[in-house]
Design an enzyme around this catalytic site. Structure first.
Site, PDB file in Angstrom:
ATOM      1  N   CYS A 185       0.836  -1.200   0.000  1.00 24.52           N
ATOM      2  CA  CYS A 185       0.000   0.000   0.000  1.00 24.52           C
ATOM      3  C   CYS A 185       0.876   1.256   0.000  1.00 24.52           C
ATOM      4  CB  CYS A 185      -0.921   0.004   1.225  1.00 24.52           C
ATOM      5  SG  CYS A 185      -2.006   1.447   1.244  1.00 24.52           S
ATOM      6  N   CYS A 220     -19.120  -6.438   3.955  1.00 20.31           N
ATOM      7  CA  CYS A 220     -18.424  -5.204   4.305  1.00 20.31           C
ATOM      8  C   CYS A 220     -17.120  -5.197   3.538  1.00 20.31           C
ATOM      9  CB  CYS A 220     -18.150  -5.171   5.812  1.00 20.31           C
ATOM     10  SG  CYS A 220     -17.158  -3.752   6.341  1.00 20.31           S
ATOM     11  N   CYS A 269     -16.152  -9.416   6.107  1.00 20.36           N
ATOM     12  CA  CYS A 269     -15.493  -8.160   5.748  1.00 20.36           C
ATOM     13  C   CYS A 269     -14.266  -8.456   4.903  1.00 20.36           C
ATOM     14  CB  CYS A 269     -15.052  -7.409   7.005  1.00 20.36           C
ATOM     15  SG  CYS A 269     -16.362  -7.243   8.219  1.00 20.36           S
ATOM     16  N   ARG A 307     -17.395  -2.176  18.201  1.00 20.94           N
ATOM     17  CA  ARG A 307     -16.624  -3.404  17.990  1.00 20.94           C
ATOM     18  C   ARG A 307     -15.294  -3.373  18.728  1.00 20.94           C
ATOM     19  NH1 ARG A 307     -16.357  -4.166  12.466  1.00 20.94           N
ATOM     20  NH2 ARG A 307     -18.339  -5.207  12.692  1.00 20.94           N
ATOM     21  N   CYS A 330     -19.036   1.884   8.730  1.00 22.95           N
ATOM     22  CA  CYS A 330     -18.254   1.291   9.816  1.00 22.95           C
ATOM     23  C   CYS A 330     -17.045   2.200   9.988  1.00 22.95           C
ATOM     24  CB  CYS A 330     -17.836  -0.125   9.427  1.00 22.95           C
ATOM     25  SG  CYS A 330     -16.673  -0.870  10.589  1.00 22.95           S
ATOM     26  N   CYS A 352       0.672   0.631  10.314  1.00 26.65           N
ATOM     27  CA  CYS A 352       0.250  -0.435   9.395  1.00 26.65           C
ATOM     28  C   CYS A 352       1.409  -1.211   8.764  1.00 26.65           C
ATOM     29  CB  CYS A 352      -0.632   0.164   8.304  1.00 26.65           C
ATOM     30  SG  CYS A 352      -1.232  -1.114   7.185  1.00 26.65           S
ATOM     31  N   CYS A 374       0.351   5.089   6.821  1.00 19.93           N
ATOM     32  CA  CYS A 374      -0.271   4.963   8.153  1.00 19.93           C
ATOM     33  C   CYS A 374       0.762   4.322   9.106  1.00 19.93           C
ATOM     34  CB  CYS A 374      -1.541   4.121   8.071  1.00 19.93           C
ATOM     35  SG  CYS A 374      -2.673   4.675   6.767  1.00 19.93           S
TER      36      CYS A 374
END
Ligand code: SF4
Length: 335
Positions: A74, A149, A118, A281, A209, A81, A78
């Site tokens: 990616c 999701c 998801c 969650r 979400c 991550c 972040c």
């Protein structure tokens, strides 16, 4: 943030019953949220539990399974991550999974008791060709009788509409932290970019979400700011994941100090009070949580978990361990 406990307690005593007995509010002030955080722990949990019972069966837990359909590589940065190309974490970039492979995982998740499936892809935003493939996955998973999701990064309004047409139920896109702390965690897209994607998803009629991560070195003010932002969205996210940072070797946050688990429980409780009708969650970080901490999170109003041995690329408790814990607590999967 220094808050006088006595005045905080008085103001929260006013705030909580109102929240418990009325429709969700969208005008929470940071001072009110700070006052909730400053409540004595048992008062806060009692209040959150009260709000939880007003809105849900407290013995029920919604169960979702998360599959990484496109791992690693990616371009975003972040700081938490392991899938970012900017960090050397040992995660290798893979291609988008095939439709057949995704459906096989979805069938297995359903057989293991998941209600929602998801699918996460490590993209800045999906390319049109990739979106065709994801739409086919959404249609296929939906046909199995599971809620769907996806989390694919930033979306345009047109892309959100295509996903809605394919039958998508939920789109996950987290705010991560407060607007003020955000720049310490991500520099490759702005907080406003995130809010714009959330707006596009809501506009398309897809459930939202959206939550965040605690334990990233942020202060209490940032946890307050994150919940204030979530709770002042025009419609509260239907699902609010609260993650405890998983400190992955190779990421900039690998050496971050561990968050006190009671501070994590407080964050869950405040999220429950401020977004009373949302499913909260208990998300990443459960692998390192004791059963007692997880039980406190349920008492504080958490009513959803990810189920399965992996959360994208980080470990998650085994299914059997989760079922034993729910059994011990006399809790059950939400119908
Ligand atoms: S959190 Fe998502 S957007 Fe950020 S680096 Fe990881 S995969 Fe990319």
């Amino acid at each position: 943030m220094a808050i006088a406990r006595e005045s905080a307690f008085d103001s929260a005593r006013e705030t909580v019953p109102r929240a418990a007995l009325s429709a969700p509010r969208h005008d929470w002030t940071r001072a009110e949220i700070g006052a909730l955080f400053a409540l004595p722990f048992t008062e806060l949990l009692f209040s959150a539990s009260l709000v939880h019972r007003e809105n849900f069966d407290p013995a029920e837990v919604q169960i979702s399974t998360l599959l990484s359909i496109k791992t690693g590589g990616c371009p975003e940065d972040c700081a938490y991550c392991p899938q970012s190309v900017k960090y050397d974490t040992g995660v290798t970039a893979e291609k988008l999974m095939s439709l057949e492979a995704v459906l096989a995982e979805a069938r297995a998740a359903k057989a293991a008791g998941a209600q929602r499936f998801c699918m996460g892809a490590a993209w800045r935003s999906p390319k049109e060709r990739d979106l065709d493939s994801v739409c086919a996955m959404v249609e296929g998973v939906k046909a199995l009788g599971l809620e769907t999701c996806v989390t694919l990064g930033m979306l345009t309004g047109a892309q959100a509409q295509r996903l809605k047409t394919a039958g998508l139920d939920y789109y996950n896109h987290n705010l991560d932290t407060s607007p003020e702390y955000y720049g310490e965690i991500i520099t490759t897209r702005t907080y406003q970019d995130r809010l714009d994607t959330l707006g596009a998803v809501r506009q398309a009629g897809i459930h939202v979400c959206c939550g965040g991560i605690v334990g990233m070195g942020e202060g209490l003010t940032d946890r307050i700011g994150m919940i204030a932002t979530l709770a002042s969205l025009p419609v509260h996210p239907e699902s609010v994941p609260i993650n405890m940072l998983v400190r992955v070797e190779g990421t900039p946050l690998a050496q971050e100090k561990a968050l006190d688990s009671l501070d994590f429980v407080r964050t869950i409780a405040v999220a429950r009070i401020c977004m009373p009708a949302s499913v909260v969650r208990l998300s990443a970080g459960r692998e390192d949580m004791s059963e007692e901490t997880q039980a406190l999170c349920f008492l504080a109003g958490a009513n959803s978990i990810f189920y399965g041995p992996k959360l994208l690329t980080t470990p998650n408790p085994e299914r059997d361990r989760d079922m034993r814990l729910l059994d011990k607590l006399g809790m059950r999967p939400m119908e």
